[in-house]
Every structure is written in structure tokens, then in C-alpha cells.
Design an enzyme around this catalytic site. Structure first.
Site, PDB file in Angstrom:
ATOM      1  N   SER A  11     -88.064 -22.749 -64.627  1.00  0.00           N
ATOM      2  CA  SER A  11     -88.012 -23.076 -66.165  1.00  0.00           C
ATOM      3  C   SER A  11     -86.523 -23.068 -66.472  1.00  0.00           C
ATOM      4  O   SER A  11     -85.795 -22.167 -66.612  1.00  0.00           O
ATOM      5  CB  SER A  11     -88.711 -21.974 -66.873  1.00  0.00           C
ATOM      6  OG  SER A  11     -88.340 -22.166 -68.356  1.00  0.00           O
ATOM      7  N   HIS A  36     -90.014 -26.707 -64.802  1.00  0.00           N
ATOM      8  CA  HIS A  36     -90.751 -26.530 -66.305  1.00  0.00           C
ATOM      9  C   HIS A  36     -89.884 -26.569 -67.402  1.00  0.00           C
ATOM     10  O   HIS A  36     -88.711 -26.137 -67.254  1.00  0.00           O
ATOM     11  CB  HIS A  36     -91.244 -25.291 -65.923  1.00  0.00           C
ATOM     12  CG  HIS A  36     -92.289 -24.638 -66.870  1.00  0.00           C
ATOM     13  ND1 HIS A  36     -93.591 -24.904 -67.043  1.00  0.00           N
ATOM     14  CD2 HIS A  36     -92.197 -23.832 -68.171  1.00  0.00           C
ATOM     15  CE1 HIS A  36     -94.151 -24.407 -68.121  1.00  0.00           C
ATOM     16  NE2 HIS A  36     -93.417 -23.722 -68.499  1.00  0.00           N
ATOM     17  N   ASP A  38     -89.665 -26.126 -71.350  1.00  0.00           N
ATOM     18  CA  ASP A  38     -90.136 -25.239 -72.511  1.00  0.00           C
ATOM     19  C   ASP A  38     -89.980 -26.121 -73.551  1.00  0.00           C
ATOM     20  O   ASP A  38     -88.725 -25.983 -74.191  1.00  0.00           O
ATOM     21  CB  ASP A  38     -89.896 -23.889 -72.425  1.00  0.00           C
ATOM     22  CG  ASP A  38     -90.840 -23.149 -71.286  1.00  0.00           C
ATOM     23  OD1 ASP A  38     -91.950 -23.052 -71.350  1.00  0.00           O
ATOM     24  OD2 ASP A  38     -90.079 -22.715 -70.327  1.00  0.00           O
ATOM     25  N   MET A  40     -90.034 -25.821 -77.753  1.00  0.00           N
ATOM     26  CA  MET A  40     -90.516 -25.060 -78.856  1.00  0.00           C
ATOM     27  C   MET A  40     -89.864 -25.401 -80.247  1.00  0.00           C
ATOM     28  O   MET A  40     -88.933 -25.826 -80.357  1.00  0.00           O
ATOM     29  CB  MET A  40     -89.843 -23.541 -78.429  1.00  0.00           C
ATOM     30  CG  MET A  40     -90.361 -22.981 -77.275  1.00  0.00           C
ATOM     31  SD  MET A  40     -89.454 -21.292 -77.073  1.00  0.00           S
ATOM     32  CE  MET A  40     -89.956 -21.078 -75.353  1.00  0.00           C
ATOM     33  N   HIS A  69     -94.074 -28.017 -71.059  1.00  0.00           N
ATOM     34  CA  HIS A  69     -94.863 -27.022 -71.630  1.00  0.00           C
ATOM     35  C   HIS A  69     -94.614 -27.175 -73.508  1.00  0.00           C
ATOM     36  O   HIS A  69     -93.451 -26.905 -73.866  1.00  0.00           O
ATOM     37  CB  HIS A  69     -94.436 -25.720 -71.302  1.00  0.00           C
ATOM     38  CG  HIS A  69     -95.147 -24.595 -71.966  1.00  0.00           C
ATOM     39  ND1 HIS A  69     -95.039 -23.200 -71.600  1.00  0.00           N
ATOM     40  CD2 HIS A  69     -96.376 -24.378 -72.747  1.00  0.00           C
ATOM     41  CE1 HIS A  69     -95.736 -22.455 -72.225  1.00  0.00           C
ATOM     42  NE2 HIS A  69     -96.624 -23.092 -72.961  1.00  0.00           N
ATOM     43  N   MET A  71     -94.991 -26.000 -76.810  1.00  0.00           N
ATOM     44  CA  MET A  71     -95.181 -24.913 -77.990  1.00  0.00           C
ATOM     45  C   MET A  71     -94.762 -25.412 -79.182  1.00  0.00           C
ATOM     46  O   MET A  71     -93.981 -24.808 -80.009  1.00  0.00           O
ATOM     47  CB  MET A  71     -94.543 -23.656 -77.463  1.00  0.00           C
ATOM     48  CG  MET A  71     -94.862 -23.185 -76.218  1.00  0.00           C
ATOM     49  SD  MET A  71     -93.689 -21.974 -75.343  1.00  0.00           S
ATOM     50  CE  MET A  71     -93.010 -23.187 -74.327  1.00  0.00           C
ATOM     51  N   MET A 140    -100.551 -17.855 -69.761  1.00  0.00           N
ATOM     52  CA  MET A 140     -99.052 -17.000 -70.200  1.00  0.00           C
ATOM     53  C   MET A 140     -99.375 -15.485 -69.885  1.00  0.00           C
ATOM     54  O   MET A 140    -100.228 -14.952 -70.267  1.00  0.00           O
ATOM     55  CB  MET A 140     -98.980 -17.127 -71.766  1.00  0.00           C
ATOM     56  CG  MET A 140     -98.974 -18.327 -72.282  1.00  0.00           C
ATOM     57  SD  MET A 140     -97.273 -19.422 -71.519  1.00  0.00           S
ATOM     58  CE  MET A 140     -95.974 -18.128 -71.784  1.00  0.00           C
ATOM     59  N   ASP A 178     -97.197 -18.463 -66.311  1.00  0.00           N
ATOM     60  CA  ASP A 178     -95.815 -18.544 -66.949  1.00  0.00           C
ATOM     61  C   ASP A 178     -95.436 -17.036 -67.450  1.00  0.00           C
ATOM     62  O   ASP A 178     -96.243 -16.722 -68.517  1.00  0.00           O
ATOM     63  CB  ASP A 178     -96.079 -19.628 -67.974  1.00  0.00           C
ATOM     64  CG  ASP A 178     -94.778 -20.148 -68.613  1.00  0.00           C
ATOM     65  OD1 ASP A 178     -93.621 -19.521 -68.092  1.00  0.00           O
ATOM     66  OD2 ASP A 178     -94.754 -20.891 -69.498  1.00  0.00           O
TER      67      ASP A 178
HETATM   68  C1  DX5 Z   1     -91.699 -18.716 -72.667  1.00  0.00           C
HETATM   69  C2  DX5 Z   1     -91.801 -19.898 -71.813  1.00  0.00           C
HETATM   70  C3  DX5 Z   1     -91.387 -19.446 -70.187  1.00  0.00           C
HETATM   71  C4  DX5 Z   1     -90.401 -18.963 -69.949  1.00  0.00           C
HETATM   72  C5  DX5 Z   1     -90.518 -17.845 -68.606  1.00  0.00           C
HETATM   73  O1  DX5 Z   1     -92.499 -19.246 -73.703  1.00  0.00           O
HETATM   74  O2  DX5 Z   1     -93.061 -20.544 -71.654  1.00  0.00           O
HETATM   75  O3  DX5 Z   1     -91.527 -20.773 -69.522  1.00  0.00           O
HETATM   76  O4  DX5 Z   1     -89.129 -19.674 -69.471  1.00  0.00           O
HETATM   77  O5  DX5 Z   1     -89.220 -17.284 -68.489  1.00  0.00           O
HETATM   78  P1  DX5 Z   1     -89.367 -15.898 -67.629  1.00  0.00           P
HETATM   79  O6  DX5 Z   1     -89.470 -16.612 -66.261  1.00  0.00           O
HETATM   80  O7  DX5 Z   1     -88.047 -15.408 -67.836  1.00  0.00           O
HETATM   81  O8  DX5 Z   1     -90.464 -14.999 -68.079  1.00  0.00           O
HETATM   82 ZN    ZN Z   2     -93.266 -22.383 -70.217  1.00  0.00          ZN
END
Ligand code: DX5
Ligand code: ZN
Length: 221
Positions: A11, A36, A38, A40, A69, A71, A140, A178
Site C-alpha cells: 500500500s 494498492h 488508498d 480517502m 481502494h 474510501m 478490513m 487490508d
Molecule cells: C487503511 C488502508 C490500508 C493501509 C494499511 O485504511 O486501507 O490499505 O494502508 O496499512 P497497514 O498495512 O500499515 O495496516
Molecule cells: Zn486499503
């Protein structure tokens, strides 16, 4: 149990944001299968990251699968922009819009592989009537919004329940995890049936990316 070899998807959230291009190339060379990403919005989750322009800028640098991903809420108005930016797979939360089925159809119509993400409190049943549209179901194992959080053991039975549902379809739907994935948590996740592992801190926080990726893959194998 999954038939395929475990997929490791670092990620980018945990990478050095001042050197994203170099970081991306480094994990590709280190053996990452997917990247990956993310996204947000500070509304659906209490953090803000990046959007389509950044993904578009990174796209020419690599052939890695972009596992995006989302969010964000509402999500529907932005599907086209993420597809055009270069997403290969797009993951959405059932809570990010009123019509999950329509959202998944829209992702497929834009040429991307659709997936559904379950928050820790989201029940397995939420995917019951959309599984035919899914290429991924992602669990998650932390609350979405931040990297580096503690792994939630409570989600392991959910992974096992989803493995059964996926196997019953006869299709190779990815069962992705994740949050808090490490060489320590990966064996339990793999035993529950997970086949795809997102890892932020466990890869980008490690001194040797190749060793970190190999350790997760071995632990999940
Ligand atoms: C959190 C993200 C994850 C995050 C995971 O909302 O969706 O993808 O990067 O991070 P780690 O692997 O550090 O838990
Ligand atoms: Zn993620």
C-alpha cells in the site's frame, strides 16, 4: 482453501510521499504483484490522501496492477475518473453509496475489475446478492483511514465465512485482506482462506522491501 499463489500488494499509503515514483519502482523490483492505492476523502474516513491526478501520473511508471481502494462518499460520480486515470481494479465500500449493485456495474462498464470492501462492522451478508459482479472481496482487518493500526483478530471468522461463499461460486474471486498484514498475521489469514495481502507498514516501513514482501508471501504460502 485458495488454489492460487498468494498475491502481495504493498500500500502506497506508507511510502515516502516526496519520492512516490522511486518508491513504486522499488516495490515493483522487490517483487510486488499489485500496487494498492488508498483514496480517502476526509468524509467517508477521517483522513485525506490523493485522487485521480496522482494515479494518472504514476500509471506510466509501472506495469503493476493498480488496486484502487476508494474510501470516498459518494463514490459513483468518481468511478469514471479513476478508471481513466489507470485503475485496473476498483474496490468500494457498501456504505459509500445507496446502490452497490449499480456501482459495481459501473466499475465493470468502465473496464475495471470491481470489488467490495467490508469494514470490521460490515456483515458478510452485505455481498450476498452482488457476488456475481465481484472480482474481489476485501476484508478490513483495521478500521479504514490510517496505516499502522493493530490487526483485528475478530475478523478471522469473517474471512473463513467469505472463503466458503466464494468457493461456492466456483469463480476465482480474490479474497483480499487490508490492515495490519505482517509475516505474523499472514499465516492465520491464509489458513482462513485469504489469498491476497495488502501491506503498508510491513513493506514500506521495512529496511529491505524485497525481504519484507518475500516474508509475507512465504508466511501466507
Ligand atoms: C487503511 C488502508 C490500508 C493501509 C494499511 O485504511 O486501507 O490499505 O494502508 O496499512 P497497514 O498495512 O500499515 O495496516
Ligand atoms: Zn486499503
Amino acid at each position: 482453501m485458495p488454489a492460487r499463489a498468494p498475491i502481495v500488494a504493498p500500500s502506497l499509503l506508507a511510502a515516502d510521499f516526496a519520492r512516490l515514483g522511486e518508491e513504486l519502482r522499488a516495490v515493483e523490483q522487490a517483487g510486488a504483484d499489485w500496487l494498492h492505492l488508498d483514496v480517502m476523502d476526509g468524509h467517508f474516513v477521517p483522513n485525506i490522501t490523493f485522487g485521480p491526478p496522482l494515479i494518472k501520473a504514476l500509471r506510466p511508471l509501472t506495469r503493476m496492477v493498480f488496486d484502487v481502494h476508494l474510501m470516498i462518499a459518494p463514490v459513483d460520480p468518481y468511478i469514471a475518473a479513476f478508471a481513466e486515470a489507470g485503475a485496473d481494479r476498483i474496490l468500494v465500500h457498501p456504505e459509500s453509496g445507496p446502490h452497490l449493485h449499480r456501482t459495481l456495474q459501473a466499475i465493470a462498464a468502465h473496464g475495471c475489475k470491481p470489488g467490495v470492501v467490508l469494514n470490521p462492522s460490515t456483515p458478510v451478508e452485505s455481498i450476498e446478492w452482488v457476488l456475481d459482479l465481484c472480482e474481489t472481496v476485501m476484508v478490513m482487518t483495521v478500521n479504514p483511514g490510517f496505516g499502522g493500526q493493530a490487526f483485528l483478530d475478530s475478523q478471522l471468522p469473517k474471512v473463513a465465512a467469505l472463503r466458503k461463499k466464494i468457493d461456492a461460486t466456483g469463480r476465482a474471486i480474490a479474497l483480499e485482506i487490508d490492515g495490519g498484514v505482517t509475516p505474523h498475521t499472514a499465516p492465520r489469514l491464509a489458513a482462513a482462506g485469504a489469498d491476497t495481502f495488502v501491506a503498508g507498514t510491513a513493506v514500506f516501513g521495512a529496511p529491505d522491501y524485497a525481504a519484507a514482501i518475500a516474508a509475507i508471501r512465504t508466511a501466507a504460502g
